[in-house]
Design a protein around this motif. Structure first.
Motif, short mmCIF file in Angstrom:
data_model
loop_
_atom_site.label_atom_id
_atom_site.label_comp_id
_atom_site.label_asym_id
_atom_site.label_seq_id
_atom_site.Cartn_x
_atom_site.Cartn_y
_atom_site.Cartn_z
N VAL A 104 0.76 -1.18 0.16
CA VAL A 104 -0.16 -0.18 -0.04
C VAL A 104 0.89 1.12 -0.09
CG1 VAL A 104 -1.85 1.40 1.24
CG2 VAL A 104 -1.92 -1.15 1.31
N ASN A 105 0.79 1.94 -0.93
CA ASN A 105 1.39 3.45 -1.04
C ASN A 105 3.11 3.15 -0.81
OD1 ASN A 105 -0.91 4.85 -1.32
ND2 ASN A 105 -1.28 5.07 0.76
N GLY A 106 3.74 2.07 -1.75
CA GLY A 106 4.90 1.94 -1.77
C GLY A 106 5.58 1.07 -0.48
N LEU A 107 4.60 0.79 0.50
CA LEU A 107 5.00 -0.03 1.57
C LEU A 107 4.62 -1.31 1.58
CD1 LEU A 107 6.27 0.25 4.64
CD2 LEU A 107 4.02 0.61 5.47
N THR A 108 5.60 -2.33 1.59
CA THR A 108 5.26 -3.79 1.42
C THR A 108 5.33 -4.33 2.75
OG1 THR A 108 6.01 -3.67 -0.74
CG2 THR A 108 5.63 -6.05 0.04
N THR A 109 4.38 -5.17 3.26
CA THR A 109 4.05 -5.85 4.48
C THR A 109 4.21 -7.35 4.11
OG1 THR A 109 3.14 -4.04 5.51
CG2 THR A 109 3.23 -5.86 6.54
N TYR A 110 5.19 -7.89 4.70
CA TYR A 110 5.16 -9.39 4.79
C TYR A 110 4.93 -10.05 6.17
CZ TYR A 110 7.95 -8.24 0.64
OH TYR A 110 8.63 -7.78 -0.42
N ASN A 111 3.92 -10.57 5.94
CA ASN A 111 3.36 -11.16 7.73
C ASN A 111 3.67 -12.74 7.55
OD1 ASN A 111 1.95 -12.13 9.66
ND2 ASN A 111 0.39 -10.54 9.47
N LEU A 112 4.58 -13.39 8.22
CA LEU A 112 4.88 -14.58 8.02
C LEU A 112 4.80 -15.49 9.37
CD1 LEU A 112 8.36 -13.85 6.01
CD2 LEU A 112 6.34 -14.94 5.33
N VAL A 127 6.32 -13.12 12.51
CA VAL A 127 6.89 -12.25 12.07
C VAL A 127 6.64 -10.96 11.13
CG1 VAL A 127 9.55 -11.41 11.33
CG2 VAL A 127 9.18 -13.49 12.55
N VAL A 128 6.48 -9.84 11.33
CA VAL A 128 6.20 -8.96 10.27
C VAL A 128 7.23 -8.15 9.68
CG1 VAL A 128 4.77 -7.02 9.74
CG2 VAL A 128 3.96 -8.82 11.22
N ILE A 129 7.70 -8.23 8.56
CA ILE A 129 8.73 -7.44 7.90
C ILE A 129 8.05 -6.26 7.01
CG2 ILE A 129 10.73 -7.43 6.46
CD1 ILE A 129 11.09 -10.42 7.22
N GLN A 130 8.41 -5.04 6.91
CA GLN A 130 7.95 -3.94 6.23
C GLN A 130 9.19 -3.31 5.36
OE1 GLN A 130 5.82 -1.34 8.98
NE2 GLN A 130 4.11 -2.14 8.18
N ARG A 131 8.78 -3.32 3.99
CA ARG A 131 10.08 -2.61 3.29
C ARG A 131 9.19 -1.48 2.56
NH1 ARG A 131 14.52 -5.82 2.25
NH2 ARG A 131 14.24 -8.07 2.95
N ARG A 132 10.11 -0.31 2.41
CA ARG A 132 9.34 0.85 1.82
C ARG A 132 10.24 1.10 0.39
NH1 ARG A 132 5.96 4.32 2.27
NH2 ARG A 132 5.46 4.12 4.44
N ASN A 133 9.47 0.86 -0.69
CA ASN A 133 9.89 0.69 -2.21
C ASN A 133 11.02 -0.12 -2.33
OD1 ASN A 133 8.18 3.14 -2.48
ND2 ASN A 133 9.74 4.52 -1.82
N ASN A 134 10.57 -1.35 -1.86
CA ASN A 134 11.39 -2.41 -2.20
C ASN A 134 12.79 -2.41 -1.46
OD1 ASN A 134 9.50 -3.91 -3.54
ND2 ASN A 134 10.19 -3.03 -5.39
N GLN A 135 12.97 -1.66 -0.37
CA GLN A 135 14.36 -1.58 0.32
C GLN A 135 14.28 -2.30 1.80
OE1 GLN A 135 15.51 2.59 0.31
NE2 GLN A 135 15.49 2.81 -2.00
#
Length: 135
Positions: A104-112, A127-135
């Motif tokens: 959402v709006n360039g923020l990718t949230t991975y919920n594993l 574990v939740v990992i967030q990346r902004r603009n794939n970084q």
């Protein structure tokens, strides 16, 4: 209905049920492989490493990886409470049992979600990992 017709009809149903059973069996065998295709590999590896550090009580390394918005005076206590959930032994296995990715709006949230098998117990971790603009 004649006996021949009943027999033919019954054989058709038996073949259909056999085919249905075979499809169910093949789907069950392939279900894990299909699930794994949707698990983000890099993020799953990072999450497993983080969980390993937590089980080893390597709080300093974990704290360096945390988003600044969750860092604060209470974070060490929270990490200690989480680490206390891990048995002192190495797990027999760790499997990914849940994976959700959203952007959402360039923020990718991975919920594993992971399932850890120990000799006398099981543990579920998330574990939740967030990346902004794939970084």
């Amino acid at each position: 209905m004649s006996d021949v017709s009943r027999y033919t009809n019954m054989r058709t149903h038996q073949k259909f049920l056999l085919l249905l059973g075979l499809i169910a069996l093949l789907t069950g065998c392939d279900q894990r492989a299909m699930f794994e295709k949707f698990v983000p590999k890099e993020e799953a590896a990072i999450a497993k490493q983080l969980l390993s550090q937590l089980a080893a009580k390597d709080y300093v390394t974990i704290e360096k990886q945390l988003d600044p918005s969750v860092q604060g005076p209470a974070i060490r206590s929270a990490l200690e409470q989480m680490a206390a959930s891990f048995p002192p032994e190495r797990p027999k296995s760790i499997n990914t049992v849940g994976s959700n990715t959203s952007t959402v709006n360039g923020l990718t949230t991975y919920n594993l979600t992971f399932e850890h098998e120990y000799s006398n117990t099981w543990l579920l971790t998330n574990v939740v990992i967030q990346r902004r603009n794939n970084q």
